[in-house]
Design a protein around this motif. Structure first.
Motif, PDB file in Angstrom:
ATOM      1  N   TRP A  86      17.628 100.901   2.311  1.00 38.09           N
ATOM      2  CA  TRP A  86      19.310 100.481   2.616  1.00 38.09           C
ATOM      3  C   TRP A  86      19.020  98.874   3.309  1.00 38.09           C
ATOM      4  CZ3 TRP A  86      21.680 101.140   7.784  1.00 38.09           C
ATOM      5  CH2 TRP A  86      23.048 101.268   7.890  1.00 38.09           C
ATOM      6  N   TYR A  87      20.218  98.320   2.753  1.00 39.44           N
ATOM      7  CA  TYR A  87      20.411  97.005   3.376  1.00 39.44           C
ATOM      8  C   TYR A  87      21.423  96.758   4.314  1.00 39.44           C
ATOM      9  CZ  TYR A  87      17.491  94.972  -0.121  1.00 39.44           C
ATOM     10  OH  TYR A  87      16.514  94.477  -0.878  1.00 39.44           O
ATOM     11  N   THR A 111      13.771  85.442 -13.430  1.00 38.58           N
ATOM     12  CA  THR A 111      14.675  84.615 -14.000  1.00 38.58           C
ATOM     13  C   THR A 111      16.038  85.048 -14.598  1.00 38.58           C
ATOM     14  OG1 THR A 111      13.149  84.780 -15.941  1.00 38.58           O
ATOM     15  CG2 THR A 111      12.757  82.942 -14.236  1.00 38.58           C
ATOM     16  N   ASP A 112      15.936  86.355 -14.722  1.00 37.52           N
ATOM     17  CA  ASP A 112      17.200  87.152 -15.410  1.00 37.52           C
ATOM     18  C   ASP A 112      17.463  88.414 -14.513  1.00 37.52           C
ATOM     19  OD1 ASP A 112      19.081  88.058 -16.980  1.00 37.52           O
ATOM     20  OD2 ASP A 112      17.957  87.850 -18.763  1.00 37.52           O
ATOM     21  N   LEU A 113      18.645  88.201 -13.934  1.00 39.35           N
ATOM     22  CA  LEU A 113      18.832  89.635 -13.157  1.00 39.35           C
ATOM     23  C   LEU A 113      19.697  90.784 -13.967  1.00 39.35           C
ATOM     24  CD1 LEU A 113      19.935  87.828  -9.842  1.00 39.35           C
ATOM     25  CD2 LEU A 113      17.688  88.514 -10.605  1.00 39.35           C
ATOM     26  N   ARG A 150      20.952  80.158  -8.622  1.00 42.82           N
ATOM     27  CA  ARG A 150      21.131  81.132  -7.521  1.00 42.82           C
ATOM     28  C   ARG A 150      19.983  82.296  -7.573  1.00 42.82           C
ATOM     29  NH1 ARG A 150      23.312  77.980  -5.319  1.00 42.82           N
ATOM     30  NH2 ARG A 150      22.188  78.744  -3.899  1.00 42.82           N
ATOM     31  N   GLY A 151      19.989  82.779  -8.985  1.00 42.02           N
ATOM     32  CA  GLY A 151      19.226  84.313  -9.249  1.00 42.02           C
ATOM     33  C   GLY A 151      17.713  83.869  -8.584  1.00 42.02           C
ATOM     34  N   ILE A 152      17.186  82.529  -8.506  1.00 41.74           N
ATOM     35  CA  ILE A 152      15.765  82.415  -8.238  1.00 41.74           C
ATOM     36  C   ILE A 152      15.704  82.156  -6.717  1.00 41.74           C
ATOM     37  CG2 ILE A 152      13.803  80.853  -8.470  1.00 41.74           C
ATOM     38  CD1 ILE A 152      14.669  80.634 -11.485  1.00 41.74           C
ATOM     39  N   ILE A 153      16.589  81.386  -6.122  1.00 39.80           N
ATOM     40  CA  ILE A 153      16.404  81.024  -4.651  1.00 39.80           C
ATOM     41  C   ILE A 153      17.355  81.591  -3.760  1.00 39.80           C
ATOM     42  CG2 ILE A 153      15.702  78.680  -5.699  1.00 39.80           C
ATOM     43  CD1 ILE A 153      18.282  77.221  -4.422  1.00 39.80           C
ATOM     44  N   ASP A 154      18.303  82.400  -4.261  1.00 40.27           N
ATOM     45  CA  ASP A 154      19.447  82.955  -3.172  1.00 40.27           C
ATOM     46  C   ASP A 154      19.526  84.440  -3.370  1.00 40.27           C
ATOM     47  OD1 ASP A 154      20.916  82.666  -1.133  1.00 40.27           O
ATOM     48  OD2 ASP A 154      22.731  82.016  -2.156  1.00 40.27           O
ATOM     49  N   ASN A 155      18.324  85.103  -3.201  1.00 35.31           N
ATOM     50  CA  ASN A 155      18.358  86.398  -3.325  1.00 35.31           C
ATOM     51  C   ASN A 155      18.000  87.367  -2.114  1.00 35.31           C
ATOM     52  OD1 ASN A 155      19.384  87.315  -5.582  1.00 35.31           O
ATOM     53  ND2 ASN A 155      17.428  86.804  -6.820  1.00 35.31           N
ATOM     54  N   PHE A 156      17.742  86.580  -0.978  1.00 36.04           N
ATOM     55  CA  PHE A 156      16.832  87.230  -0.082  1.00 36.04           C
ATOM     56  C   PHE A 156      17.873  87.540   1.249  1.00 36.04           C
ATOM     57  CE2 PHE A 156      14.596  83.840  -2.185  1.00 36.04           C
ATOM     58  CZ  PHE A 156      13.897  84.962  -2.968  1.00 36.04           C
ATOM     59  N   ASN A 169      22.283  93.076  -3.884  1.00 33.56           N
ATOM     60  CA  ASN A 169      20.720  93.086  -3.613  1.00 33.56           C
ATOM     61  C   ASN A 169      20.241  93.412  -5.161  1.00 33.56           C
ATOM     62  OD1 ASN A 169      20.791  92.557  -0.808  1.00 33.56           O
ATOM     63  ND2 ASN A 169      21.740  94.599  -1.117  1.00 33.56           N
ATOM     64  N   PRO A 170      19.678  92.446  -5.956  1.00 31.94           N
ATOM     65  CA  PRO A 170      19.405  92.679  -7.264  1.00 31.94           C
ATOM     66  C   PRO A 170      18.196  93.595  -7.381  1.00 31.94           C
ATOM     67  CG  PRO A 170      19.805  90.358  -7.045  1.00 31.94           C
ATOM     68  CD  PRO A 170      19.814  90.906  -5.823  1.00 31.94           C
TER      69      PRO A 170
END
Ligand code: DNO
Length: 402
Positions: free
Chosen positions: A9-10, A115-117, A177-183, A368-369
């Protein structure tokens, strides 16, 4: 069941509320104080108020994922001493509040990478995908990391170039964005941020990074032990060197090495079968058996590979992980602990990630992918069913006690 079935849970902004999580059959909630910046202290007050939200929904907060390790600690410079002291305070506070399993990772710069969400599967659902060509396009042509080209075969570089040339600006932006901005807790990362973080690792060898982890553990593990907590390290994902950075928790040797760094029950492992399975030479069941007594938390997931080093996240019981054998080993380990009288004999487990499917496909993209509700619930249901079957077939006596 034996495992403590859990769901991530986020926090209050998660599209999947606690009331839904309760309906999945999970009892435990895996979460973090995402609103507190990396490196700062988690006070008892903050921990207790968060814990109360979870308990008010009829659930328990059984695992912290993660108590983040600040980059200064990983590179052992800047304010690392202060951050380590803060980490110890947070650990003590968590112990006092009864939240005892603490996940962290020691991946330099970026946490997990895909690399692909939105990789479309034949049935119309979507999975997370790691594609070498796409990652090469990102680091060679978008990030323009010095020396990146040398990490790939000329063939992959050519494919990456053709792919990059075919992309629109917005596709390039989505890849980035999918690589660096997911956290969570670390949002808004820019290419510039990544470049300056990378610069701090310029001369760092694998041995250096290992020494920094060893130092960190020598400081915090005794505190965790005293606080009645267990620190569990999450594997590198993908389990290979990326962005020219060293990786130190990817295979069975790394597991053995980690356990030897601090020979304490408080120095444990978050056994993520999916992350480890990103390497085809990892035998997941054998790896689990090699560290079973020190596994404090389980992520169950599998991956499907192709011959070019690409993989996508498979259904939980499919792909390259032998989930049946893994589940058998997990059940045996729990029963072994029970016989030993260990208080922590029931291991918290969460279905790691899930496909985007059914009406989750029509909802606004998940922040949150990997963490939409239905796909994860499907994973949890399959894993619970598998556990039930394993117990019924091999350990029927325990079912009577549950
Ligand atoms: C991805 C997760 C990771 C994990 C951290 C633990 O979905 O498995 O982000 O939570 O690496 O520190």
């Amino acid at each position: 069941m034996l495992m403590q079935e859990s769901f991530r849970w986020y926090g209050p902004n998660d599209q999947v509320p606690l009331s839904y999580i309760r309906q999945t059959g999970a009892k435990g909630v895996v979460s973090s104080l995402h609103h507190i910046p990396y490196g700062e202290v988690w006070t008892e007050e903050e921990i207790l108020s968060y814990k109360k939200k979870i308990e008010d929904a009829g659930l328990i907060w059984n695992v912290v994922e993660s108590l983040p390790v600040h980059e200064d600690i990983k590179v052992r410079s800047g304010k690392y001493l202060e951050y380590i002291e803060n980490y110890k305070i947070s650990l003590r506070n968590l112990g006092k509040c009864g939240v005892k399993v603490i996940t962290y990772n020691f991946m330099p710069v970026l946490d997990w990478i895909r690399t692909d969400l939105h990789y479309k599967l034949p049935d119309g659902s979507e999975a997370l995908f790691y594609n070498q060509k796409q990652f090469a396009a990102f680091e060679i042509f978008i990030l323009q990391r010095e020396g990146a080209e040398a990490d790939y075969t000329p063939e992959t570089v050519a494919k990456a170039k053709a792919y990059y040339d075919s992309m629109s600006e917005s596709e390039r932006d989505a890849l980035t964005r999918g690589i660096i901005d997911n956290f969570p807790g670390f949002k808004g990362v820019t290419l510039e941020d990544v470049r300056s973080m990378l610069a701090r690792y310029k001369t760092m060898t694998r041995e250096d990074l290992e020494a920094n982890l060893r130092y960190f553990l020598s400081e915090v593990v005794p505190v965790a032990e005293e606080a009645g907590c267990i620190m569990v390290i999450h594997p590198d994902d993908p389990p290979r060197s990326i962005l020219g950075l060293p990786r130190i928790f990817s295979n069975i040797d790394d597991v053995r090495n980690l356990l030897a760094m601090q020979d304490s029950p408080a120095n444990g492992i978050c056994f993520c079968s999916g992350s480890f399975s990103g390497r085809r030479d990892n035998n997941i069941v054998e790896m689990f058996k090699a560290c079973a007594p020190r596994v404090g938390f389980l992520h169950m997931r599998s991956t499907q590979h192709d011959d070019e080093g690409n993989f996508f996240e498979a259904n939980h019981l499919e792909g390259c992980v032998d989930m049946f054998e893994l589940m058998k080993a997990v059940c045996e380990e729990q029963l072994r602990r029970k016989a030993e009288g260990r208080a922590d004999w029931q291991i918290p487990m969460r279905p790691d990630h899930g496909h985007v499917m059914m009406d989750d496909l029509e909802k606004p993209a998940c922040a949150n992918p990997g963490y939409t509700a239905i796909g994860r619930m499907k994973g949890l249901a399959e894993l619970r069913g598998l556990e039930f079957g394993v117990l019924k077939a091999y350990h029927p006596e325990i079912l009577k006690e549950l």
